[in-house]
Design a protein around this motif. Structure first.
Motif, PDB file in Angstrom:
ATOM      1  N   UNK A 290       0.827  -1.202   0.000  1.00 40.70           N
ATOM      2  CA  UNK A 290       0.000   0.000   0.000  1.00 40.70           C
ATOM      3  C   UNK A 290       0.861   1.252   0.000  1.00 40.70           C
ATOM      4  N   UNK A 291       0.736   2.047   1.053  1.00 43.55           N
ATOM      5  CA  UNK A 291       1.534   3.274   1.155  1.00 43.55           C
ATOM      6  C   UNK A 291       2.991   3.000   1.533  1.00 43.55           C
ATOM      7  N   UNK A 292       3.310   1.788   1.950  1.00 42.87           N
ATOM      8  CA  UNK A 292       4.688   1.365   2.249  1.00 42.87           C
ATOM      9  C   UNK A 292       5.406   2.353   3.171  1.00 42.87           C
ATOM     10  N   UNK A 293       4.898   2.468   4.375  1.00 50.40           N
ATOM     11  CA  UNK A 293       5.483   3.408   5.330  1.00 50.40           C
ATOM     12  C   UNK A 293       6.919   3.045   5.705  1.00 50.40           C
ATOM     13  N   UNK A 294       7.286   1.790   5.541  1.00 50.34           N
ATOM     14  CA  UNK A 294       8.664   1.388   5.840  1.00 50.34           C
ATOM     15  C   UNK A 294       9.668   2.171   4.996  1.00 50.34           C
ATOM     16  N   UNK A 295       9.268   2.581   3.797  1.00 47.37           N
ATOM     17  CA  UNK A 295      10.178   3.322   2.918  1.00 47.37           C
ATOM     18  C   UNK A 295      10.692   4.597   3.576  1.00 47.37           C
ATOM     19  N   UNK A 296       9.870   5.210   4.440  1.00 51.51           N
ATOM     20  CA  UNK A 296      10.279   6.456   5.091  1.00 51.51           C
ATOM     21  C   UNK A 296      11.326   6.203   6.173  1.00 51.51           C
ATOM     22  N   UNK A 297      11.509   4.932   6.518  1.00 50.86           N
ATOM     23  CA  UNK A 297      12.540   4.531   7.474  1.00 50.86           C
ATOM     24  C   UNK A 297      13.758   3.991   6.731  1.00 50.86           C
ATOM     25  N   UNK A 298      13.505   3.050   5.845  1.00 51.71           N
ATOM     26  CA  UNK A 298      14.593   2.374   5.134  1.00 51.71           C
ATOM     27  C   UNK A 298      15.409   3.329   4.272  1.00 51.71           C
ATOM     28  N   UNK A 299      14.750   4.304   3.651  1.00 55.03           N
ATOM     29  CA  UNK A 299      15.447   5.196   2.730  1.00 55.03           C
ATOM     30  C   UNK A 299      15.741   6.565   3.331  1.00 55.03           C
ATOM     31  N   UNK A 300      15.542   6.682   4.625  1.00 54.96           N
ATOM     32  CA  UNK A 300      15.889   7.929   5.301  1.00 54.96           C
ATOM     33  C   UNK A 300      17.386   7.979   5.582  1.00 54.96           C
ATOM     34  N   UNK A 301      18.012   9.086   5.243  1.00 50.34           N
ATOM     35  CA  UNK A 301      19.438   9.276   5.548  1.00 50.34           C
ATOM     36  C   UNK A 301      19.659  10.497   6.432  1.00 50.34           C
ATOM     37  N   UNK A 302      18.574  11.138   6.835  1.00 54.43           N
ATOM     38  CA  UNK A 302      18.673  12.360   7.623  1.00 54.43           C
ATOM     39  C   UNK A 302      18.527  12.043   9.115  1.00 54.43           C
ATOM     40  N   UNK A 303      19.031  12.936   9.943  1.00 53.04           N
ATOM     41  CA  UNK A 303      18.874  12.759  11.383  1.00 53.04           C
ATOM     42  C   UNK A 303      18.521  14.090  12.028  1.00 53.04           C
ATOM     43  N   UNK A 304      17.833  14.010  13.141  1.00 48.94           N
ATOM     44  CA  UNK A 304      17.575  15.178  13.981  1.00 48.94           C
ATOM     45  C   UNK A 304      18.511  15.065  15.174  1.00 48.94           C
ATOM     46  N   UNK A 305      19.324  16.069  15.372  1.00 47.62           N
ATOM     47  CA  UNK A 305      20.320  16.023  16.438  1.00 47.62           C
ATOM     48  C   UNK A 305      19.661  15.860  17.800  1.00 47.62           C
TER      49      UNK A 305
END
Length: 367
Positions: A290-305
């Motif tokens: 469906x919306x594949x929410x895992x993609x927002x985790x797996x392909x995230x390369x950014x971080x919040x300090x």
């Protein structure tokens, strides 16, 4: 001589043309630069925004502006989302239909309809504490009516999201499986015993700042740092997995808003538990399809300090709670099919992406 002048002239012309093109090329590079820093998770967010279109994004902006402007007396009102629901004509009709299903006299039904309409007419600027009693009375009745044809599911954010947050935050570390395998353990009912701590320790109210999640996140982050300083990397990653759980739990709206207050006490083991369950089941079902929410985790390369784990949990809760009213209302209107709403998907994606970024920041803070 003439030939030399011609060559010099051509060179001068080429230089002038080149200089004229430099600003254009620089501008083009500057325009493209943001795309070079966007990861696939952010590009997917932007694809959702494109699908919503200009009109849809205006609705998002208007909704978030309303949330930011709500008086505190509304934000802490029992069943506050029910008051917001009155901003939608569909929700008004659904509410009256639900009231018609109440097992009370016609006179009582008329009282409930008049009472909720009065709340809607005064929302958001003229709500008072005197309205709390009525909302506490009608709220559970409406929720129960909305769920008559829905079969409840277990209450927890299912393990895959928690494990993925911890796993991908480790940036490929050879110890990442220790974090992944530990990340869902706080839901086992042993680390946080039923009934009180099982809910309290996984919650942080984004406005009132009540809940045990910040303290638990900090506790295990400190334990992880101690293990890392001793060179015990397996234990350090395990404790990071625990800590990440308490950081990401308040990253969804049902862990940062909606706790029910009864008789001056917060009832942790009943805070919107059924809607809570339905929503987390929706996230799990849409995690890899469906919306594949895992993609927002797996392909995230950014971080919040992260410099203070407790503060990070509080900030994450403040971010997610703003989406509570809308998601709650869509579930209230149609618990079976609310998941088809693109705004629910967009707000959920925002929460998941934010959690992934905080998990990266927590890992960097510890390791």
């Amino acid at each position: 001589m003439k030939r030399s002048k011609i060559i010099m002239g051509m060179l001068l012309l080429a230089m002038l043309v080149g200089m004229a093109l430099i600003p254009s090329a620089m501008a083009s590079a500057e325009e493209q630069q943001p795309n070079l820093t966007k990861d696939a998770a952010q590009l997917k967010i932007e694809a959702l925004e494109a699908e919503l279109g200009e009109e849809g994004m205006k609705e998002v902006a208007d909704y978030l502006e309303l949330q930011a402007s709500l008086p505190d007396i509304v934000k802490v009102m029992p069943y506050r989302a029910l008051a917001f629901a009155g901003t939608q004509e569909e929700s008004r009709s659904v509410t009256f239909k639900y009231i018609d299903g109440f097992n009370v006299s016609e006179k009582e039904k008329d009282r409930y309809k008049a009472g909720i309409k009065d709340i809607w007419d005064r929302y958001p600027d003229k709500i008072t504490k005197d309205d709390y009693e009525f909302m506490s009375e009608i709220g559970p009745m409406l929720v129960n009516e909305s769920l008559k044809s829905y079969e409840p599911v277990s209450v927890k954010w299912l393990s895959t999201p928690h494990q993925d947050y911890a796993d991908y935050a480790c940036d490929g570390s050879s110890y990442r499986n220790y974090a992944k395998n530990a990340a869902d353990d706080p839901d086992n009912g042993v680390m946080d015993p039923e009934p009180f701590y099982r809910y309290y320790n996984h919650y942080e109210d984004g406005l009132l700042h009540i809940g045990g999640a910040p303290g638990r996140c900090d506790e295990f982050a400190n334990s992880a740092i101690s293990a890392a300083n001793s060179g015990n990397w397996a234990t350090a990653h395990q404790r990071f997995g625990y800590s990440s759980h308490y950081l990401t739990d308040p990253g969804i709206p049902f862990h940062s808003a909606g706790v029910i207050r009864q008789g001056g006490q917060y009832v942790w083991n009943s805070y919107e538990t059924t809607y809570h369950s339905i929503y987390e089941n929706y996230v799990n079902n849409q995690w890899t399809s469906g919306y594949k929410f895992k993609d927002y985790v797996q392909y995230n390369t950014q971080s919040i300090t992260v410099t203070d784990p407790e503060e990070a949990v509080e900030d994450n809760a403040e971010h997610s709670r703003q989406y509570f009213d809308y998601i709650w209302t869509e579930m209230y209107n149609d618990p079976q099919n609310f998941g088809s709403d693109i705004y629910v998907a967009y707000y959920t994606a925002q929460c998941v992406q934010q959690c992934a970024r905080y998990a990266h920041g927590l890992y960097d803070y510890i390791m």
